[in-house]
Design a protein around this motif. Structure first.
Motif, PDB file in Angstrom:
ATOM      1  N   UNK A 347      48.572  65.761 143.806  1.00  0.00           N
ATOM      2  CA  UNK A 347      48.743  64.567 142.997  1.00  0.00           C
ATOM      3  C   UNK A 347      47.392  64.118 142.471  1.00  0.00           C
ATOM      4  N   UNK A 348      47.397  63.366 141.380  1.00  0.00           N
ATOM      5  CA  UNK A 348      46.147  62.957 140.734  1.00  0.00           C
ATOM      6  C   UNK A 348      46.286  61.530 140.193  1.00  0.00           C
ATOM      7  N   UNK A 349      45.154  60.967 139.796  1.00  0.00           N
ATOM      8  CA  UNK A 349      45.178  59.705 139.049  1.00  0.00           C
ATOM      9  C   UNK A 349      45.169  60.040 137.563  1.00  0.00           C
ATOM     10  N   UNK A 350      45.678  59.114 136.757  1.00  0.00           N
ATOM     11  CA  UNK A 350      45.943  59.433 135.351  1.00  0.00           C
ATOM     12  C   UNK A 350      44.733  59.294 134.433  1.00  0.00           C
ATOM     13  N   UNK A 351      43.631  58.684 134.926  1.00  0.00           N
ATOM     14  CA  UNK A 351      42.481  58.496 134.045  1.00  0.00           C
ATOM     15  C   UNK A 351      41.424  59.586 134.214  1.00  0.00           C
ATOM     16  N   UNK A 352      41.849  60.756 134.731  1.00  0.00           N
ATOM     17  CA  UNK A 352      40.934  61.887 134.855  1.00  0.00           C
ATOM     18  C   UNK A 352      41.459  63.056 134.029  1.00  0.00           C
ATOM     19  N   UNK A 353      40.523  63.795 133.450  1.00  0.00           N
ATOM     20  CA  UNK A 353      40.878  65.025 132.765  1.00  0.00           C
ATOM     21  C   UNK A 353      41.024  66.112 133.827  1.00  0.00           C
ATOM     22  N   UNK A 354      42.262  66.506 134.088  1.00  0.00           N
ATOM     23  CA  UNK A 354      42.502  67.464 135.169  1.00  0.00           C
ATOM     24  C   UNK A 354      42.750  68.878 134.650  1.00  0.00           C
ATOM     25  N   UNK A 355      42.538  69.100 133.369  1.00  0.00           N
ATOM     26  CA  UNK A 355      42.826  70.418 132.802  1.00  0.00           C
ATOM     27  C   UNK A 355      42.018  71.517 133.478  1.00  0.00           C
ATOM     28  N   UNK A 356      40.736  71.278 133.731  1.00  0.00           N
ATOM     29  CA  UNK A 356      39.914  72.306 134.379  1.00  0.00           C
ATOM     30  C   UNK A 356      40.353  72.530 135.821  1.00  0.00           C
ATOM     31  N   UNK A 357      40.826  71.464 136.473  1.00  0.00           N
ATOM     32  CA  UNK A 357      41.304  71.589 137.852  1.00  0.00           C
ATOM     33  C   UNK A 357      42.584  72.415 137.902  1.00  0.00           C
ATOM     34  N   UNK A 358      43.513  72.152 136.990  1.00  0.00           N
ATOM     35  CA  UNK A 358      44.753  72.925 136.956  1.00  0.00           C
ATOM     36  C   UNK A 358      44.460  74.404 136.705  1.00  0.00           C
ATOM     37  N   UNK A 359      43.419  74.658 135.946  1.00  0.00           N
ATOM     38  CA  UNK A 359      43.030  76.039 135.683  1.00  0.00           C
ATOM     39  C   UNK A 359      42.503  76.769 136.910  1.00  0.00           C
ATOM     40  N   UNK A 360      42.104  76.016 137.928  1.00  0.00           N
ATOM     41  CA  UNK A 360      41.618  76.617 139.180  1.00  0.00           C
ATOM     42  C   UNK A 360      42.751  77.113 140.067  1.00  0.00           C
ATOM     43  N   UNK A 361      43.916  76.518 139.916  1.00  0.00           N
ATOM     44  CA  UNK A 361      44.992  76.734 140.877  1.00  0.00           C
ATOM     45  C   UNK A 361      45.707  78.069 140.628  1.00  0.00           C
ATOM     46  N   UNK A 362      46.044  78.777 141.698  1.00  0.00           N
ATOM     47  CA  UNK A 362      46.677  80.097 141.534  1.00  0.00           C
ATOM     48  C   UNK A 362      48.116  79.990 141.037  1.00  0.00           C
ATOM     49  N   UNK A 363      48.496  80.892 140.161  1.00  0.00           N
ATOM     50  CA  UNK A 363      49.851  80.904 139.614  1.00  0.00           C
ATOM     51  C   UNK A 363      50.858  81.357 140.672  1.00  0.00           C
ATOM     52  N   UNK A 364      50.429  82.275 141.529  1.00  0.00           N
ATOM     53  CA  UNK A 364      51.351  82.840 142.537  1.00  0.00           C
ATOM     54  C   UNK A 364      51.403  81.961 143.785  1.00  0.00           C
ATOM     55  N   UNK A 365      51.750  80.698 143.585  1.00  0.00           N
ATOM     56  CA  UNK A 365      51.866  79.742 144.691  1.00  0.00           C
ATOM     57  C   UNK A 365      53.046  78.827 144.405  1.00  0.00           C
ATOM     58  N   UNK A 366      53.469  78.096 145.431  1.00  0.00           N
ATOM     59  CA  UNK A 366      54.580  77.147 145.294  1.00  0.00           C
ATOM     60  C   UNK A 366      53.988  75.739 145.215  1.00  0.00           C
ATOM     61  N   UNK A 367      54.461  74.931 144.259  1.00  0.00           N
ATOM     62  CA  UNK A 367      53.875  73.615 144.024  1.00  0.00           C
ATOM     63  C   UNK A 367      54.870  72.487 144.285  1.00  0.00           C
ATOM     64  N   UNK A 368      54.319  71.408 144.829  1.00  0.00           N
ATOM     65  CA  UNK A 368      55.065  70.186 145.111  1.00  0.00           C
ATOM     66  C   UNK A 368      54.238  69.057 144.490  1.00  0.00           C
ATOM     67  N   UNK A 369      54.645  68.593 143.340  1.00  0.00           N
ATOM     68  CA  UNK A 369      53.867  67.600 142.602  1.00  0.00           C
ATOM     69  C   UNK A 369      54.291  66.198 143.036  1.00  0.00           C
ATOM     70  N   UNK A 370      53.302  65.361 143.330  1.00  0.00           N
ATOM     71  CA  UNK A 370      53.581  64.009 143.814  1.00  0.00           C
ATOM     72  C   UNK A 370      52.630  63.034 143.139  1.00  0.00           C
ATOM     73  N   UNK A 371      52.689  61.777 143.548  1.00  0.00           N
ATOM     74  CA  UNK A 371      51.791  60.784 142.961  1.00  0.00           C
ATOM     75  C   UNK A 371      51.313  59.810 144.030  1.00  0.00           C
ATOM     76  N   UNK A 372      50.047  59.399 143.947  1.00  0.00           N
ATOM     77  CA  UNK A 372      49.536  58.420 144.914  1.00  0.00           C
ATOM     78  C   UNK A 372      50.140  57.043 144.674  1.00  0.00           C
ATOM     79  N   UNK A 373      50.114  56.212 145.709  1.00  0.00           N
ATOM     80  CA  UNK A 373      50.758  54.891 145.617  1.00  0.00           C
ATOM     81  C   UNK A 373      49.785  53.839 145.121  1.00  0.00           C
ATOM     82  N   UNK A 374      49.143  54.094 143.982  1.00  0.00           N
ATOM     83  CA  UNK A 374      48.352  53.030 143.377  1.00  0.00           C
ATOM     84  C   UNK A 374      48.601  52.988 141.877  1.00  0.00           C
ATOM     85  N   UNK A 375      48.079  51.959 141.229  1.00  0.00           N
ATOM     86  CA  UNK A 375      48.425  51.704 139.835  1.00  0.00           C
ATOM     87  C   UNK A 375      47.874  52.750 138.875  1.00  0.00           C
ATOM     88  N   UNK A 376      46.908  53.541 139.335  1.00  0.00           N
ATOM     89  CA  UNK A 376      46.315  54.561 138.469  1.00  0.00           C
ATOM     90  C   UNK A 376      47.011  55.912 138.604  1.00  0.00           C
TER      91      UNK A 376
END
Length: 432
Positions: A347-376
């Motif tokens: 999970x991430x906050x919305x005011x960050x450019x996470x494109x480079x981070x997503x590019x780090x993550x392996x395609x051959x994995x299972x993902x569970x996308x979530x969100x932190x409990x704050x306003x960002x």
């Protein structure tokens, strides 16, 4: 007010960066100076070590505090943000500030809160400085919040300044390039005060620190040029570390460290160099005290969320790394572990450019996308949509605990699970 009412007042009255982002950012030191002047400038009543940098400044601060504490000193430690309890930000010898002090301090400065209109961070910095003064600490380790030059903590006059490293983070505030960010980090360097930079990263970044130190006649050393530090693996839950001073005839040290993230070798080079500088300044820190402290950083200081193992079979790890520099290290360490299948709870906050981070993550994995409990928080569905552009496919969940529960339920014993992406995702974990 009782303790909860006091916290409610602080959170509702003051802009909190972790909740509202840029609207809480107040560059400049004038408000913090005014607050502390009204308290008698408590930060000037004890020596301080000022720790900045992009990644590793929290771990570095905790290691230094543990070493000083184990050497017999009464040590104040100020860090941010907290993970579970506001009081984590302010500690003496590992013990959190008492609720009574938070109540009395807030009541004492209420009129100045109304008068100066400070940010939440500015108030917590002043609170820490006053608490350490009232309790007569021998020394305080003060972690920079963001940047350095304009950070509220930068009113201290330290005996040593520490900068861990530079990576792209908070670029909307600190600059778009590493050299611009390094200039902001270098703002904590003071006239004639020694500065230790943990990593020599590049000529471009190092040059910023070298020039600033020369301008201020501040003795400068790069930890990675002073110490060779090698991680020789993990045994009985401790990283086995070999550390040796460069260009020295003395044999190296075998150390054990309870912070087992691979990136800690970079931080440790800086920590050991700071220790040597403190000894040269007259502080009594024996090698045995260093060795013992490094084994017990977590128990001595209460540090959480740094390459912390939460479960076994399947093995579950969490880490507060939240930018390209930090996540490059943690993802590399995670994917190098023996495994049948990789699972990521992210999970991430919305005011960050996470494109480079997503590019780090392996395609051959299972993902569970979530969100932190704050306003960002970045909405989990929006995250899944962004991740799909990088070939990352997974389910969405409203919070990290639901996501982790599902990941564990679907995992075999030989699978491994990583939880992270944001400090606030890790903070939400029930198991932390």
């Amino acid at each position: 007010m009782n303790y909860q009412e006091t916290l409610d007042y602080l959170y509702s009255r003051l802009p909190v960066f972790q909740n509202v982002g840029a609207r809480a950012f107040k560059p400049g030191l004038h408000t913090t100076r005014a607050l502390c002047e009204s308290l008698g400038d408590p930060q000037n009543t004890y020596p301080t070590i000022h720790v900045g940098g992009t990644n590793g400044k929290g771990s570095t601060s905790h290691m230094l505090a543990a070493i000083l504490q184990n050497s017999g000193y009464k040590v104040g430690l100020y860090t941010s943000p907290h993970l579970k309890d506001f009081r984590e930000r302010i500690r003496i010898n590992g013990k959190c500030v008492g609720e009574d002090f938070v109540i009395s301090f807030t009541d004492e400065i209420k009129s100045n809160i109304e008068r100066f209109n400070p940010s939440f961070f500015e108030v917590t910095v002043a609170m820490a400085f006053k608490y350490f003064a009232d309790h007569k600490v021998d020394i305080a380790v003060i972690e920079v919040g963001m940047g350095g030059r304009l950070d509220s903590t930068n009113i201290v006059e330290p005996i040593v300044s520490v900068i861990t490293n530079v990576s792209l983070d908070h670029t909307q505030f600190l600059g778009e390039t590493l050299s611009e960010i390094a200039s902001e980090k270098a703002g904590i360097i003071k006239q004639n005060v020694p500065v230790i930079v943990s990593e020599y990263q590049s000529q471009e970044v190092a040059g910023v620190f070298i020039n600033k130190a020369q301008d201020l006649d501040a003795p400068l050393a790069f930890g990675s040029q002073v110490y060779q530090v090698k991680n020789q693996g993990i045994s009985h839950g401790l990283a086995q570390i070999y550390a040796r001073r460069d260009n020295s005839d003395e044999p190296g040290q075998q150390l054990r460290l309870d912070l087992t993230g691979s990136y800690q070798t970079k931080n440790l080079a800086g920590v050991l160099t700071v220790r040597d500088m403190l000894v040269s300044l007259g502080w009594k820190i024996e090698s045995e005290d260093v060795s013992q402290a490094l084994k017990d950083v977590v128990s001595l200081t209460g540090l959480k969320g740094r390459w912390q193992q939460l479960g076994h079979r399947p093995d579950v790890y969490c880490d507060t790394a939240h930018n390209i520099g930090g996540l490059t290290d943690t993802i590399a360490q995670f994917t190098s572990l023996p495994h049948e299948r990789l699972r990521f709870v992210m999970g991430f906050v919305k005011d960050k450019d996470i494109s480079s981070i997503l590019g780090l993550l392996p395609v051959n994995a299972v993902y569970y996308f979530c969100e932190p409990s704050n306003l960002r928080a970045l909405n989990a569905t929006d995250l899944a949509t962004m991740a799909a552009r990088y070939g990352l496919v997974g389910k969405t969940f409203q919070n990290v605990n639901e996501a982790l529960k599902q990941a564990i339920a679907e995992a075999d014993d030989a699978d491994i699970i990583y939880v992270g992406g944001s400090t606030f995702v890790v903070a939400d974990l029930d198991q932390l």
